[in-house]
Design an enzyme around this catalytic site. Structure first.
Site, mmCIF file in Angstrom:
data_model
loop_
_atom_site.group_PDB
_atom_site.id
_atom_site.type_symbol
_atom_site.label_atom_id
_atom_site.label_comp_id
_atom_site.label_asym_id
_atom_site.label_seq_id
_atom_site.Cartn_x
_atom_site.Cartn_y
_atom_site.Cartn_z
ATOM 1 N N HIS A 108 0.823 -1.214 0.000
ATOM 2 C CA HIS A 108 0.000 0.000 0.000
ATOM 3 C C HIS A 108 0.860 1.268 0.000
ATOM 4 C CE1 HIS A 108 -3.771 -2.281 1.657
ATOM 5 N NE2 HIS A 108 -3.540 -2.515 0.387
ATOM 6 N N CYS A 123 7.370 19.398 -7.073
ATOM 7 C CA CYS A 123 8.434 18.517 -7.559
ATOM 8 C C CYS A 123 9.711 19.329 -7.793
ATOM 9 C CB CYS A 123 7.970 17.888 -8.869
ATOM 10 S SG CYS A 123 9.246 16.904 -9.687
ATOM 11 N N GLY A 147 -2.085 -9.410 12.457
ATOM 12 C CA GLY A 147 -2.634 -8.077 12.712
ATOM 13 C C GLY A 147 -3.411 -7.452 11.578
HETATM 14 N N1 APR Z 1 -2.022 -7.472 17.854
HETATM 15 C C1 APR Z 1 -2.634 -8.180 16.870
HETATM 16 N N2 APR Z 1 -3.722 -7.743 16.229
HETATM 17 C C2 APR Z 1 -4.205 -6.548 16.591
HETATM 18 C C3 APR Z 1 -3.630 -5.750 17.608
HETATM 19 C C4 APR Z 1 -2.476 -6.262 18.265
HETATM 20 N N3 APR Z 1 -1.860 -5.616 19.230
HETATM 21 N N4 APR Z 1 -4.356 -4.607 17.725
HETATM 22 C C5 APR Z 1 -5.332 -4.687 16.819
HETATM 23 N N5 APR Z 1 -5.249 -5.840 16.127
HETATM 24 C C6 APR Z 1 -6.086 -6.330 15.035
HETATM 25 C C7 APR Z 1 -7.531 -5.941 15.127
HETATM 26 O O1 APR Z 1 -8.241 -6.952 15.833
HETATM 27 C C8 APR Z 1 -7.947 -5.867 13.659
HETATM 28 O O2 APR Z 1 -8.496 -7.091 13.211
HETATM 29 O O3 APR Z 1 -5.587 -5.745 13.864
HETATM 30 C C9 APR Z 1 -6.637 -5.630 12.912
HETATM 31 C C10 APR Z 1 -6.512 -4.260 12.287
HETATM 32 O O4 APR Z 1 -7.474 -4.146 11.317
HETATM 33 P P1 APR Z 1 -7.549 -2.879 10.365
HETATM 34 O O5 APR Z 1 -7.536 -1.640 11.180
HETATM 35 O O6 APR Z 1 -8.675 -3.131 9.445
HETATM 36 O O7 APR Z 1 -6.179 -2.887 9.579
HETATM 37 P P2 APR Z 1 -5.801 -3.667 8.285
HETATM 38 O O8 APR Z 1 -6.421 -5.017 8.231
HETATM 39 O O9 APR Z 1 -4.322 -3.562 8.173
HETATM 40 O O10 APR Z 1 -6.448 -2.754 7.167
HETATM 41 C C11 APR Z 1 -6.203 -3.085 5.849
HETATM 42 O O11 APR Z 1 -7.401 -1.193 5.059
HETATM 43 O O12 APR Z 1 -7.873 0.990 5.552
HETATM 44 C C12 APR Z 1 -7.199 0.144 4.695
HETATM 45 O O13 APR Z 1 -5.306 0.501 3.347
HETATM 46 C C13 APR Z 1 -5.727 0.417 4.694
HETATM 47 O O14 APR Z 1 -3.875 -1.098 4.823
HETATM 48 C C14 APR Z 1 -5.156 -0.818 5.336
HETATM 49 C C15 APR Z 1 -6.171 -1.873 4.985
#
Ligand code: APR
Length: 237
Positions: free
Chosen positions: A112, A141, A179
């Site tokens: 990303h 730029c 995560g």
């Molecule tokens: N350890 C493990 N997991 C965790 C922790 C932790 N300490 N804290 C939170 N989480 C988990 C939550 O339970 C959740 O399921 O991490 C996850 C985070 O989810 P999102 O916020 O949706 O993040 P992500 O899955 O990376 O999002 C994907 O969505 O918004 C877009 O482009 C953005 O890259 C991002 C993509």
């Protein structure tokens, strides 16, 4: 039985959860808003066209936060795993905070994009944020004076490294997800591909991910606490 040996091909996918213990808030935590902004205003090409100043001020702040953040024990455990496995290790991250590099990983695909980079909307030249004049509301730029934009893959844009990731999914023996909510595609679909192509699929997450059905072994908890212990258990010389 889960076993990682020096010749085991391991592919890791990380998301915002792995950086939570480094003080970087996850997206789902923010209740549909991202630091009080609607995601479509700050993370879409249309949002940037409408208000590039707002988008730049948002990402400058995210970049400053990421600069101050330090890798946690989960990032460090993955860096150690790369040291052990060398070319048999690959890491895909949806995170833009650069913490995997700070931890010492080098075989990283930032699918990303990265807060550390930007590129010109006119000539497409790429820059590190350190190289450009961030005191301007709208950074220009250095080469052609065109408008620079953060090198972040916004909603509606195509993630980076998809061909490399596809190849890695075909050959990995273990696919480890850390995560991530399993809600945002295409990353959320990688676990299904890995499983259908024969990999053992593992996940560590605070909450149950949306794609749990394709995960062979799920470990619930904070990655900073759980991941180092599990990797120490799984790794055998
Ligand atoms: N350890 C493990 N997991 C965790 C922790 C932790 N300490 N804290 C939170 N989480 C988990 C939550 O339970 C959740 O399921 O991490 C996850 C985070 O989810 P999102 O916020 O949706 O993040 P992500 O899955 O990376 O999002 C994907 O969505 O918004 C877009 O482009 C953005 O890259 C991002 C993509």
């Amino acid at each position: 039985m889960i076993s990682i040996r020096p010749h085991t091909n391991v592919l890791v996918l990380t998301g915002a959860g792995i950086s939570a213990e480094s003080g970087i808030r996850t997206f789902r935590d923010s209740g549909g808003l991202w630091e009080n902004h609607r995601v479509e205003d700050v993370a879409s090409p249309l949002g940037f066209r409408r208000d590039p100043r707002l988008v730049w001020s948002f990402y400058k702040k995210r970049w400053e936060d990421a600069q101050l953040a330090t890798p946690n024990t989960a990032h460090l455990a993955l860096a150690e795993l790369e040291q052990k496995l060398g070319n048999n290790f690959n890491l895909i991250t949806q995170n833009v905070d650069g913490l995997h590099y700070k931890a010492g990983n080098r075989r990283v695909w930032e699918m990303h994009g990265s807060l550390n980079h930007c590129y010109c909307t006119n000539c497409e030249a790429g820059y590190s944020l350190r190289e450009i004049n961030l005191s301007e509301d709208l950074p220009g730029c250095p080469a052609c004076k065109g408008l620079l934009r953060p090198d972040i893959v916004w909603f509606g844009e195509v993630p980076y490294f998809l061909p490399e990731i596809e190849e890695a999914l075909k050959v990995c023996e273990i696919f480890l997800v850390v995560g991530t909510s399993g809600a945002v595609y295409p990353a959320a679909g990688f676990v299904m591909s890995a499983k259908l192509m024969g990999a053992q699929t593992l996940a560590i997450n605070l909450d149950k991910p949306d794609n749990l059905g394709f995960i062979d072994h799920f470990f619930q908890g904070k990655s900073g606490e759980v991941l180092p212990k599990l990797l120490a258990e799984w790794y055998q010389n």
